[in-house]
Design a protein around this motif. Structure first.
Motif, PDB file in Angstrom:
ATOM      1  N   ARG A 200       0.821  -1.211   0.000  1.00 58.55           N
ATOM      2  CA  ARG A 200       0.000   0.000   0.000  1.00 58.55           C
ATOM      3  C   ARG A 200       0.856   1.263   0.000  1.00 58.55           C
ATOM      4  O   ARG A 200       0.497   2.269  -0.621  1.00 58.55           O
ATOM      5  CB  ARG A 200      -0.917  -0.011   1.228  1.00 58.55           C
ATOM      6  CG  ARG A 200      -1.896   1.149   1.285  1.00 58.55           C
ATOM      7  CD  ARG A 200      -2.876   0.984   2.421  1.00 58.55           C
ATOM      8  NE  ARG A 200      -2.231   0.983   3.728  1.00 58.55           N
ATOM      9  CZ  ARG A 200      -2.111  -0.073   4.516  1.00 58.55           C
ATOM     10  NH1 ARG A 200      -2.590  -1.252   4.124  1.00 58.55           N
ATOM     11  NH2 ARG A 200      -1.524   0.013   5.704  1.00 58.55           N
ATOM     12  N   CYS A 205       2.716   0.765  -6.112  1.00 54.95           N
ATOM     13  CA  CYS A 205       1.267   0.806  -5.902  1.00 54.95           C
ATOM     14  C   CYS A 205       0.707   2.166  -6.297  1.00 54.95           C
ATOM     15  O   CYS A 205      -0.342   2.253  -6.950  1.00 54.95           O
ATOM     16  CB  CYS A 205       0.947   0.493  -4.445  1.00 54.95           C
ATOM     17  SG  CYS A 205      -0.803   0.573  -4.038  1.00 54.95           S
ATOM     18  N   GLN A 206       1.399   3.231  -5.919  1.00 55.71           N
ATOM     19  CA  GLN A 206       0.939   4.573  -6.281  1.00 55.71           C
ATOM     20  C   GLN A 206       0.944   4.760  -7.796  1.00 55.71           C
ATOM     21  O   GLN A 206       0.048   5.400  -8.363  1.00 55.71           O
ATOM     22  CB  GLN A 206       1.835   5.630  -5.621  1.00 55.71           C
ATOM     23  CG  GLN A 206       1.992   5.459  -4.116  1.00 55.71           C
ATOM     24  CD  GLN A 206       0.667   5.523  -3.381  1.00 55.71           C
ATOM     25  OE1 GLN A 206      -0.205   6.301  -3.746  1.00 55.71           O
ATOM     26  NE2 GLN A 206       0.515   4.699  -2.347  1.00 55.71           N
ATOM     27  N   GLU A 209      -2.111   3.040  -9.188  1.00 59.73           N
ATOM     28  CA  GLU A 209      -3.325   3.793  -8.883  1.00 59.73           C
ATOM     29  C   GLU A 209      -3.456   5.033  -9.752  1.00 59.73           C
ATOM     30  O   GLU A 209      -4.574   5.467 -10.050  1.00 59.73           O
ATOM     31  CB  GLU A 209      -3.342   4.167  -7.400  1.00 59.73           C
ATOM     32  CG  GLU A 209      -3.553   2.971  -6.475  1.00 59.73           C
ATOM     33  CD  GLU A 209      -3.589   3.380  -5.020  1.00 59.73           C
ATOM     34  OE1 GLU A 209      -3.168   4.529  -4.718  1.00 59.73           O
ATOM     35  OE2 GLU A 209      -4.036   2.562  -4.182  1.00 59.73           O
ATOM     36  N   ARG A 210      -2.330   5.613 -10.162  1.00 58.50           N
ATOM     37  CA  ARG A 210      -2.376   6.782 -11.053  1.00 58.50           C
ATOM     38  C   ARG A 210      -2.549   6.387 -12.510  1.00 58.50           C
ATOM     39  O   ARG A 210      -2.604   7.251 -13.386  1.00 58.50           O
ATOM     40  CB  ARG A 210      -1.096   7.611 -10.890  1.00 58.50           C
ATOM     41  CG  ARG A 210      -0.970   8.306  -9.541  1.00 58.50           C
ATOM     42  CD  ARG A 210       0.127   9.349  -9.578  1.00 58.50           C
ATOM     43  NE  ARG A 210       1.434   8.767  -9.860  1.00 58.50           N
ATOM     44  CZ  ARG A 210       2.304   8.409  -8.919  1.00 58.50           C
ATOM     45  NH1 ARG A 210       1.998   8.551  -7.632  1.00 58.50           N
ATOM     46  NH2 ARG A 210       3.487   7.905  -9.254  1.00 58.50           N
ATOM     47  N   ARG A 226      -7.468  -5.686  -5.937  1.00 58.67           N
ATOM     48  CA  ARG A 226      -7.682  -4.391  -6.563  1.00 58.67           C
ATOM     49  C   ARG A 226      -7.881  -4.594  -8.056  1.00 58.67           C
ATOM     50  O   ARG A 226      -7.655  -5.681  -8.582  1.00 58.67           O
ATOM     51  CB  ARG A 226      -6.493  -3.461  -6.311  1.00 58.67           C
ATOM     52  CG  ARG A 226      -6.269  -3.089  -4.849  1.00 58.67           C
ATOM     53  CD  ARG A 226      -7.348  -2.115  -4.370  1.00 58.67           C
ATOM     54  NE  ARG A 226      -7.071  -1.622  -3.024  1.00 58.67           N
ATOM     55  CZ  ARG A 226      -7.556  -2.167  -1.925  1.00 58.67           C
ATOM     56  NH1 ARG A 226      -8.330  -3.256  -2.004  1.00 58.67           N
ATOM     57  NH2 ARG A 226      -7.281  -1.664  -0.737  1.00 58.67           N
ATOM     58  N   ARG A 227      -8.260  -3.534  -8.732  1.00 57.79           N
ATOM     59  CA  ARG A 227      -8.488  -3.658 -10.177  1.00 57.79           C
ATOM     60  C   ARG A 227      -7.196  -3.998 -10.924  1.00 57.79           C
ATOM     61  O   ARG A 227      -7.247  -4.513 -12.044  1.00 57.79           O
ATOM     62  CB  ARG A 227      -9.076  -2.366 -10.735  1.00 57.79           C
ATOM     63  CG  ARG A 227      -8.224  -1.126 -10.492  1.00 57.79           C
ATOM     64  CD  ARG A 227      -8.882   0.127 -11.038  1.00 57.79           C
ATOM     65  NE  ARG A 227      -8.134   1.320 -10.666  1.00 57.79           N
ATOM     66  CZ  ARG A 227      -7.060   1.767 -11.314  1.00 57.79           C
ATOM     67  NH1 ARG A 227      -6.602   1.080 -12.360  1.00 57.79           N
ATOM     68  NH2 ARG A 227      -6.431   2.855 -10.919  1.00 57.79           N
ATOM     69  N   SER A 322     -11.241  -4.131  -2.543  1.00 53.76           N
ATOM     70  CA  SER A 322     -12.067  -3.063  -3.089  1.00 53.76           C
ATOM     71  C   SER A 322     -13.196  -3.666  -3.919  1.00 53.76           C
ATOM     72  O   SER A 322     -13.063  -4.755  -4.495  1.00 53.76           O
ATOM     73  CB  SER A 322     -11.212  -2.126  -3.945  1.00 53.76           C
ATOM     74  OG  SER A 322     -10.797  -2.774  -5.136  1.00 53.76           O
ATOM     75  N   GLU A 324     -14.315  -2.562  -6.710  1.00 54.39           N
ATOM     76  CA  GLU A 324     -13.887  -2.575  -8.110  1.00 54.39           C
ATOM     77  C   GLU A 324     -12.997  -3.777  -8.393  1.00 54.39           C
ATOM     78  O   GLU A 324     -13.124  -4.421  -9.442  1.00 54.39           O
ATOM     79  CB  GLU A 324     -13.150  -1.271  -8.426  1.00 54.39           C
ATOM     80  CG  GLU A 324     -12.811  -1.093  -9.899  1.00 54.39           C
ATOM     81  CD  GLU A 324     -12.103   0.213 -10.166  1.00 54.39           C
ATOM     82  OE1 GLU A 324     -11.927   0.563 -11.346  1.00 54.39           O
ATOM     83  OE2 GLU A 324     -11.726   0.898  -9.201  1.00 54.39           O
TER      84      GLU A 324
END
Length: 338
Positions: A200, A205-206, A209-210, A226-227, A322, A324
């Motif tokens: 996380r 991971c960032q 997510e972006r 997660r997706r 999540s 999603e």
């Protein structure tokens, strides 16, 4: 009184220590002594790769501040010997006719030089490389997992480094590709930290997510779904979910095999790193750099790997999936395994 003083002076002069002479020992050049196979057994690389590596980092190992400084080539051999065996510095020094302190300095200097070229050998694939990786994995970007690297008990924050198995360690998160190379390494977490937290808070991971990377990563039940991160169903309800779990585990076994290859090649990661946590982190990353270098140059060990751990869906469960990610996992399971 004067006669007594002269007698004392003569006695002192009689037992006066002679100045010690500096001993310059002969040091053999392993490239001139050993064959390629013998070099690989001792240093985990063959002649061509060692010369290639020396050309990359040799300038960073020059030390003009010391008289009779150890040549860059021997510094490299000392460090490779430590990575390959994990032996005590004194034993390595005795075998190469140098002092224990010199072995420690060589390991640190070579490690620092390797970290300067980290981005050349450890980088998550993008663009054409990402497409090639996903084709090798059939639209999967890689596999993620953590591994424990044993260290001695640190002097500060000692309880933080005790992992769930009861020994002091680092918890190192890595992502591997289809050819056993590591595309991402996060080694600066103590052993008590859970895999999900390391993931996380990681830069990778960032980036996902972006939306900087496409495709999926595969993880075990220690990670949240997660997706972009697919994990197994904890309690599969039908054959579709069971087939999804079986397929995921067969693919994710690559990360376990990659860990096995890395630790077999560099035995210092199998034993205990007798240094500070900060230096242990540097040693781990340096070994990963050398691991990727060996694969890229074709200088590899045999493909025999240690058997991977069997999948246990109840181990280190994470239930904070999540919505999603759960929907994406259900879609993949129904589409490809229904």
């Amino acid at each position: 009184m004067a006669a007594r003083r002269r007698r004392r002076q003569r006695r002192r002069g009689r037992f006066r220590r002679m100045p010690s002479k500096r001993v310059i020992r002969d040091r053999l050049n392993p490239l001139e002594v050993y064959t390629d196979d013998e070099l690989f057994e001792r240093y985990r690389f063959r002649r061509a790769t060692i010369v290639f590596l020396l050309d990359m980092i040799g300038r960073d190992l020059l030390d003009s501040s010391r008289n009779n400084a150890l040549p860059p080539m021997l510094q490299l051999f000392v460090c490779l010997r430590f990575f390959a065996t994990g032996a005590f510095h004194k034993l390595i020094g005795d075998s190469m006719h140098i002092s224990e302190c010199t072995v420690g300095r060589c390991c640190k200097s070579v490690t620092e030089a390797l970290l300067r070229i980290r981005n050349l050998f450890i980088a998550f694939p993008k663009d054409d490389k990402a497409r090639t990786t996903k084709q090798e994995f059939i639209k999967i970007a890689g596999c993620v997992d953590g591994t424990f690297i044993r260290i001695i008990a640190p002097t500060e924050n000692e309880p933080d480094f005790v992992n769930r198995k009861g020994f002091h360690s680092l918890n190192v998160q890595m992502v591997c590709g289809a050819n056993y190379t590591f595309n991402s390494v996060c080694a600066n977490w103590p052993g008590s930290v859970h895999d999900s937290r390391i993931w996380r808070e990681s830069a990778l991971c960032q980036q996902f997510e972006r939306g900087e990377h496409n495709g999926f990563l595969l993880g075990d039940s220690g990670y949240p779904c997660r997706r972009f991160l697919m994990t197994p169903y904890l309690n599969p309800q039908n054959e579709t979910q069971q087939r999804f779990n079986a397929s995921l585990c067969r693919t994710r076994v690559l990360i376990e095999q990659s860990f096995g290859i890395l630790k077999r090649r560099f035995s210092c990661l199998q034993g205990t790193l007798r240094t500070t946590p900060e230096q242990a982190v540097s040693y781990v990353v340096a070994c990963v750099i050398l691991h990727n270098l060996g694969i890229q140059t074709g200088d590899v060990m045999d493909r025999q790997v240690q058997p991977a751990d069997a999948f246990n869906p109840t181990a280190h469960q994470v239930t904070c999936n999540s919505q999603e990610g759960s929907h994406m996992r259900d879609y993949i399971a129904q589409t490809y395994f229904g």
